[in-house]
Design a protein around this motif. Sequence first.
Motif, PDB file in Angstrom:
ATOM      1  N   LEU A 188      16.913  24.037  12.231  1.00  0.00           N
ATOM      2  CA  LEU A 188      15.603  24.039  11.573  1.00  0.00           C
ATOM      3  C   LEU A 188      14.507  23.645  12.559  1.00  0.00           C
ATOM      4  CD1 LEU A 188      14.323  20.978  10.664  1.00  0.00           C
ATOM      5  CD2 LEU A 188      16.377  20.999   9.265  1.00  0.00           C
ATOM      6  N   PHE A 189      14.855  22.798  13.536  1.00  0.00           N
ATOM      7  CA  PHE A 189      13.829  22.382  14.495  1.00  0.00           C
ATOM      8  C   PHE A 189      13.547  23.473  15.515  1.00  0.00           C
ATOM      9  CE2 PHE A 189      12.503  20.496  18.504  1.00  0.00           C
ATOM     10  CZ  PHE A 189      11.369  19.819  18.096  1.00  0.00           C
ATOM     11  N   ALA A 190      14.587  24.007  16.126  1.00  0.00           N
ATOM     12  CA  ALA A 190      14.387  25.024  17.154  1.00  0.00           C
ATOM     13  C   ALA A 190      13.794  26.291  16.569  1.00  0.00           C
ATOM     14  CB  ALA A 190      15.711  25.337  17.855  1.00  0.00           C
ATOM     15  N   GLY A 191      14.142  26.591  15.328  1.00  0.00           N
ATOM     16  CA  GLY A 191      13.551  27.751  14.676  1.00  0.00           C
ATOM     17  C   GLY A 191      12.176  27.449  14.128  1.00  0.00           C
ATOM     18  N   GLY A 192      11.749  26.191  14.192  1.00  0.00           N
ATOM     19  CA  GLY A 192      10.466  25.784  13.650  1.00  0.00           C
ATOM     20  C   GLY A 192       9.401  25.621  14.694  1.00  0.00           C
ATOM     21  N   ILE A 193       9.160  24.388  15.157  1.00  0.00           N
ATOM     22  CA  ILE A 193       7.994  24.164  16.000  1.00  0.00           C
ATOM     23  C   ILE A 193       8.361  23.691  17.406  1.00  0.00           C
ATOM     24  CG2 ILE A 193       6.475  23.713  14.052  1.00  0.00           C
ATOM     25  CD1 ILE A 193       6.722  20.715  14.719  1.00  0.00           C
ATOM     26  N   GLY A 194       9.537  24.087  17.890  1.00  0.00           N
ATOM     27  CA  GLY A 194       9.909  23.705  19.247  1.00  0.00           C
ATOM     28  C   GLY A 194       8.901  24.178  20.279  1.00  0.00           C
ATOM     29  N   THR A 195       8.478  25.447  20.175  1.00  0.00           N
ATOM     30  CA  THR A 195       7.484  25.988  21.089  1.00  0.00           C
ATOM     31  C   THR A 195       6.182  25.222  20.984  1.00  0.00           C
ATOM     32  OG1 THR A 195       8.469  28.177  20.831  1.00  0.00           O
ATOM     33  CG2 THR A 195       6.263  28.097  21.751  1.00  0.00           C
ATOM     34  N   VAL A 196       5.806  24.823  19.773  1.00  0.00           N
ATOM     35  CA  VAL A 196       4.546  24.126  19.552  1.00  0.00           C
ATOM     36  C   VAL A 196       4.552  22.764  20.236  1.00  0.00           C
ATOM     37  CG1 VAL A 196       2.974  23.248  17.793  1.00  0.00           C
ATOM     38  CG2 VAL A 196       4.284  25.328  17.370  1.00  0.00           C
ATOM     39  N   GLY A 248      23.741  37.672  15.948  1.00  0.00           N
ATOM     40  CA  GLY A 248      23.789  37.115  14.605  1.00  0.00           C
ATOM     41  C   GLY A 248      23.479  35.635  14.551  1.00  0.00           C
ATOM     42  N   LEU A 249      23.406  35.088  13.320  1.00  0.00           N
ATOM     43  CA  LEU A 249      22.988  33.709  13.102  1.00  0.00           C
ATOM     44  C   LEU A 249      23.953  32.694  13.693  1.00  0.00           C
ATOM     45  CD1 LEU A 249      21.056  31.710  11.678  1.00  0.00           C
ATOM     46  CD2 LEU A 249      22.489  31.898   9.651  1.00  0.00           C
ATOM     47  N   ASP A 250      25.221  32.782  13.358  1.00  0.00           N
ATOM     48  CA  ASP A 250      26.160  31.748  13.777  1.00  0.00           C
ATOM     49  C   ASP A 250      26.420  31.762  15.279  1.00  0.00           C
ATOM     50  OD1 ASP A 250      26.530  30.632  11.256  1.00  0.00           O
ATOM     51  OD2 ASP A 250      27.968  32.173  10.706  1.00  0.00           O
ATOM     52  N   LYS A 251      26.526  32.949  15.875  1.00  0.00           N
ATOM     53  CA  LYS A 251      26.829  33.027  17.299  1.00  0.00           C
ATOM     54  C   LYS A 251      25.583  32.971  18.169  1.00  0.00           C
ATOM     55  CE  LYS A 251      31.085  35.718  16.714  1.00  0.00           C
ATOM     56  NZ  LYS A 251      31.779  36.990  17.027  1.00  0.00           N
ATOM     57  N   GLY A 252      24.515  33.627  17.731  1.00  0.00           N
ATOM     58  CA  GLY A 252      23.319  33.731  18.549  1.00  0.00           C
ATOM     59  C   GLY A 252      22.347  32.593  18.339  1.00  0.00           C
ATOM     60  N   ILE A 253      21.727  32.541  17.161  1.00  0.00           N
ATOM     61  CA  ILE A 253      20.665  31.578  16.903  1.00  0.00           C
ATOM     62  C   ILE A 253      21.203  30.148  16.938  1.00  0.00           C
ATOM     63  CG2 ILE A 253      18.939  30.854  15.215  1.00  0.00           C
ATOM     64  CD1 ILE A 253      18.854  33.753  14.238  1.00  0.00           C
ATOM     65  N   LYS A 254      22.356  29.906  16.301  1.00  0.00           N
ATOM     66  CA  LYS A 254      22.906  28.554  16.273  1.00  0.00           C
ATOM     67  C   LYS A 254      23.219  28.058  17.681  1.00  0.00           C
ATOM     68  CE  LYS A 254      26.825  25.937  14.402  1.00  0.00           C
ATOM     69  NZ  LYS A 254      28.052  26.014  13.567  1.00  0.00           N
ATOM     70  N   ARG A 255      23.814  28.925  18.509  1.00  0.00           N
ATOM     71  CA  ARG A 255      24.164  28.521  19.872  1.00  0.00           C
ATOM     72  C   ARG A 255      22.922  28.253  20.707  1.00  0.00           C
ATOM     73  NH1 ARG A 255      28.355  32.507  22.155  1.00  0.00           N
ATOM     74  NH2 ARG A 255      29.487  31.561  20.415  1.00  0.00           N
ATOM     75  N   LEU A 256      21.942  29.155  20.632  1.00  0.00           N
ATOM     76  CA  LEU A 256      20.707  28.957  21.382  1.00  0.00           C
ATOM     77  C   LEU A 256      19.990  27.682  20.934  1.00  0.00           C
ATOM     78  CD1 LEU A 256      18.937  32.433  21.788  1.00  0.00           C
ATOM     79  CD2 LEU A 256      19.819  30.952  23.586  1.00  0.00           C
ATOM     80  N   SER A 257      19.965  27.415  19.630  1.00  0.00           N
ATOM     81  CA  SER A 257      19.290  26.236  19.094  1.00  0.00           C
ATOM     82  C   SER A 257      19.920  24.957  19.622  1.00  0.00           C
ATOM     83  CB  SER A 257      19.331  26.248  17.566  1.00  0.00           C
ATOM     84  OG  SER A 257      18.671  27.369  17.047  1.00  0.00           O
ATOM     85  N   ASN A 258      21.246  24.887  19.584  1.00  0.00           N
ATOM     86  CA  ASN A 258      21.930  23.684  20.052  1.00  0.00           C
ATOM     87  C   ASN A 258      21.701  23.441  21.540  1.00  0.00           C
ATOM     88  OD1 ASN A 258      22.984  23.051  17.524  1.00  0.00           O
ATOM     89  ND2 ASN A 258      24.864  24.217  17.854  1.00  0.00           N
ATOM     90  N   ILE A 259      21.767  24.511  22.339  1.00  0.00           N
ATOM     91  CA  ILE A 259      21.531  24.379  23.780  1.00  0.00           C
ATOM     92  C   ILE A 259      20.103  23.928  24.049  1.00  0.00           C
ATOM     93  CG2 ILE A 259      21.332  25.676  25.946  1.00  0.00           C
ATOM     94  CD1 ILE A 259      23.635  27.433  24.957  1.00  0.00           C
ATOM     95  N   ASN A 260      19.166  24.543  23.349  1.00  0.00           N
ATOM     96  CA  ASN A 260      17.759  24.294  23.626  1.00  0.00           C
ATOM     97  C   ASN A 260      17.325  22.892  23.234  1.00  0.00           C
ATOM     98  OD1 ASN A 260      15.512  25.411  24.783  1.00  0.00           O
ATOM     99  ND2 ASN A 260      14.626  26.064  22.857  1.00  0.00           N
ATOM    100  N   ILE A 261      17.757  22.429  22.073  1.00  0.00           N
ATOM    101  CA  ILE A 261      17.357  21.101  21.646  1.00  0.00           C
ATOM    102  C   ILE A 261      17.977  20.052  22.561  1.00  0.00           C
ATOM    103  CG2 ILE A 261      19.191  20.583  19.994  1.00  0.00           C
ATOM    104  CD1 ILE A 261      15.451  19.973  19.454  1.00  0.00           C
ATOM    105  N   GLY A 262      19.182  20.325  23.065  1.00  0.00           N
ATOM    106  CA  GLY A 262      19.805  19.412  24.017  1.00  0.00           C
ATOM    107  C   GLY A 262      19.014  19.306  25.308  1.00  0.00           C
ATOM    108  N   MET A 294      13.010  14.767  27.556  1.00  0.00           N
ATOM    109  CA  MET A 294      12.276  13.653  26.950  1.00  0.00           C
ATOM    110  C   MET A 294      12.809  12.308  27.443  1.00  0.00           C
ATOM    111  SD  MET A 294      11.679  12.971  22.875  1.00  0.00           S
ATOM    112  CE  MET A 294      13.428  12.664  22.577  1.00  0.00           C
ATOM    113  N   LEU A 295      14.129  12.175  27.507  1.00  0.00           N
ATOM    114  CA  LEU A 295      14.726  10.926  27.982  1.00  0.00           C
ATOM    115  C   LEU A 295      14.439  10.696  29.462  1.00  0.00           C
ATOM    116  CD1 LEU A 295      18.169  11.065  26.120  1.00  0.00           C
ATOM    117  CD2 LEU A 295      16.172   9.673  25.545  1.00  0.00           C
TER     118      LEU A 295
END
Length: 539
Positions: free
Chosen positions: A99-107, A253-267, A273-274
């Motif tokens: 929800l975060f990476a698909g939301g306002i990560g770019t912002v 697709g959602l589970d392989k594409g978006i979910k994987r990219l989201s987890n990598i990106n937020i990490g 940030m740290l």
Amino acid sequence: MDALARRLGLRTNPQIFFTSAGLMVVILALLLIFPGTIGDGFTAARTWVTTNLGWFFIFGVTAWLVFLVWIAISKYGDLRLGKADEKPAYGRVSWFTMLFAGGIGTVLMFWGVAEPISHFSTPPFPGVEPYSAAAAEDAMNVALYHLGLHTWTIFTLPGLAFGFFIYRYDLPMRVSSVFYPFLKERIHGPIGKTIDVFAVLGTLFGLAVSLGLGTSQISAGLSALTGLSDSVLVRVLVITVLTAVATVSVAVGLDKGIKRLSNINIGMAVGMMLFVLFTGGATVFLLRELVESAGNYLAALPGLSLWNDALANATQDEGWGWQAGWTVFYWAWTVTWAPFMGVFLARISRGRTVREFIGGVLVAPSLFTLVWFVIFGWSAMEIDGIGGEGGPISAAVAESVPLAMFTFFESFPWTPLLQGLTVVIVALFFATSADSAALVVDMLCSGEDEEGPVGQRVFWAVCLGALAALLIMLGGDEAIPALQEVITVVGLPIFILVFAMIPALLVGLRSERRRVLRGDHDVTPMEEIERDPEETPSG
């Protein structure tokens, strides 16, 4: 249209798909043929909207936040977005990152440094000295107001409505389904289809503006790293490349594409940030500010939530001054994401209770936003000199907002690596936003809670990239003001549409709670809405 859809191998509602696609092509053509005329039209329309209806945007989002808090703590909080015994589709960690990476990560990547520094150097409130301690505190409060609870309110309200009506009532995955209490079976007719077509177009415009901002930052980063000119041509090339990446992701697709990219990106974003927190030499200061800024934000929130700068605006002849370019722009821009984020949040939140959904979507990303702005914003203001006369970061923002993050990293070790990593993170946020949007737009057209044929999703990903590129070309060297003008105008009717979701949701929640209390499983939610409330216990 049905025959054409079958011949093309499409699995969608042909009226919604072909009407949306046709209008999208027409819009793209008009932007290419009449860029000057369209640009002037958006400028005039935006001035009218902000001058006459800016108050409506500010009041509206605050009213939505109050409504959501009430729903969460009310008797309706235990109702589930799905069947009574349904379990959540995703674990909490994956749910949050998606929800975060698909939301306002770019912002956050774009404004994390730029917005606090902007308000720090040019305070929005009269009588506050630029670069002073008071200016710094106000800057942080306003930045958190813009991208904290209020932004996620705009996502949470439609997400709750979609999740409730689509999964509880077994209605199609479309915006029109939210208005079943009023339209009944007419959601499948011309009125419903008109709502859905409009939602598709609004979603594409909202995401195109976000991708335009992200592209401007990537182009500025490439210029800082390589000396390459930060030109319109480079930005268009960046959009082209990243649209291709997003197209591949959406095809997977959602589970392989978006979910994987989201987890990598937020990490990667959390790692950056740290790094800033522990290597910038101000760790203790930032930890103290994390606690203090949270308190300042909560204390200032009631006043900021209803602030309209009415006396100052009464003396202005044109527009709304400061708030037109900031608060009203933010709310108009964010609400164009409402159909996209609402359906996307519903899609990944099936099985959660109303209370859990509101609490998770409102609070968790807002807390992350708080931490992000404190670490990047306060670090930037400390580097620029609190109590001084400004420094390199405020100078960079005055020259070009997309340069803010890259100038900021010049004060840290391994500057080229950090600047390069910033480009990669923004690019991945771009890809997750684009592929999420393409997936959701396809669902809005088909009405199905399943991924459609690859060709359909790829088509919308390409349309999104093309629209973002044309908006960049329309704005030229002044791309950001041009994007603000477009989105403020497009956002108004969608804002009204989201407002109308509140009474629809109230009717649906009350009706469903009556049915649950009565334990009548032979009556469907649709049939319950038709009943007279006096016939059954209200609870």
